[in-house]
Design a protein around this motif. Structure first.
Motif, PDB file in Angstrom:
ATOM      1  N   ALA A  72      -4.614  -0.430  -6.383  1.00  0.00           N
ATOM      2  CA  ALA A  72      -4.984  -0.069  -5.015  1.00  0.00           C
ATOM      3  C   ALA A  72      -6.025  -1.002  -4.395  1.00  0.00           C
ATOM      4  CB  ALA A  72      -5.479   1.374  -4.972  1.00  0.00           C
ATOM      5  N   GLY A 126      -6.881   0.690   0.343  1.00  0.00           N
ATOM      6  CA  GLY A 126      -6.782   0.858  -1.107  1.00  0.00           C
ATOM      7  C   GLY A 126      -8.042   1.469  -1.686  1.00  0.00           C
ATOM      8  N   ILE A 133       0.835  -1.207   0.000  1.00  0.00           N
ATOM      9  CA  ILE A 133       0.000   0.000   0.000  1.00  0.00           C
ATOM     10  C   ILE A 133       0.868   1.256   0.000  1.00  0.00           C
ATOM     11  CG2 ILE A 133      -0.299   0.103   2.511  1.00  0.00           C
ATOM     12  CD1 ILE A 133      -3.044   0.868  -0.063  1.00  0.00           C
TER      13      ILE A 133
END
Length: 151
Positions: A53, A60, A31
């Motif tokens: 993401a 995300g 991340i």
């Protein structure tokens, strides 16, 4: 050759500094790597980060929602395409608030402040309390500041 423990070895992954990652390169870091790519000046890097993401759960998802406000309409559109079919409440609210047709801020300001003539007529904002009093010399502007979907 010295044996310095603080120096990377041949096969170590190294987090870079200010330079952008290679276009065909791989950025490691989960991340945090996605966040770093979202901060890139390269639009393609930000689009790739948006697409990656959602692999990182709620964190995300929050990044994809935030990408709806990216300065690039291409990044915004990528985020929108990922979110439009989702059913989470926060996603639905963000998608409803997203305006794919909106003008960039600088153009919106320009149209609000600099369009003074249209078809050789003076432009004035329409006031419903006054109405249309001189359609031969005045072009009346009806400005939509806020658009809401009735869904």
């Amino acid at each position: 050759m010295t044996n310095n423990q603080n120096q990377p070895r041949e096969f170590d992954a190294v987090l870079g500094g200010e330079a952008a990652p290679p276009v065909q390169g791989v950025v490691l870091g989960g991340i945090e790597g996605v966040k770093q790519r979202l901060a890139s000046f390269l639009v393609k890097a930000r689009i790739d980060a948006v697409n990656d993401a959602l692999q990182y759960g709620d964190a995300g998802l929050d990044l994809v929602i935030a990408a709806l406000n990216d300065e690039s309409s291409l990044v915004q559109r990528s985020a929108y395409l990922l979110l439009r079919e989702r059913t989470e409440t926060q996603v639905n609210q963000a998608v409803k608030a997203y305006k794919s047709w909106r003008l960039p801020e600088r153009l919106e300001w320009y149209y609000d402040h600099h369009v003074s003539k249209f078809s050789n007529k003076k432009v004035e904002d329409f006031d419903p309390a006054i109405g249309i009093i001189d359609p031969m010399r005045i072009a009346y502007a009806i400005r939509c500041r806020k658009w809401e979907e009735n869904v």
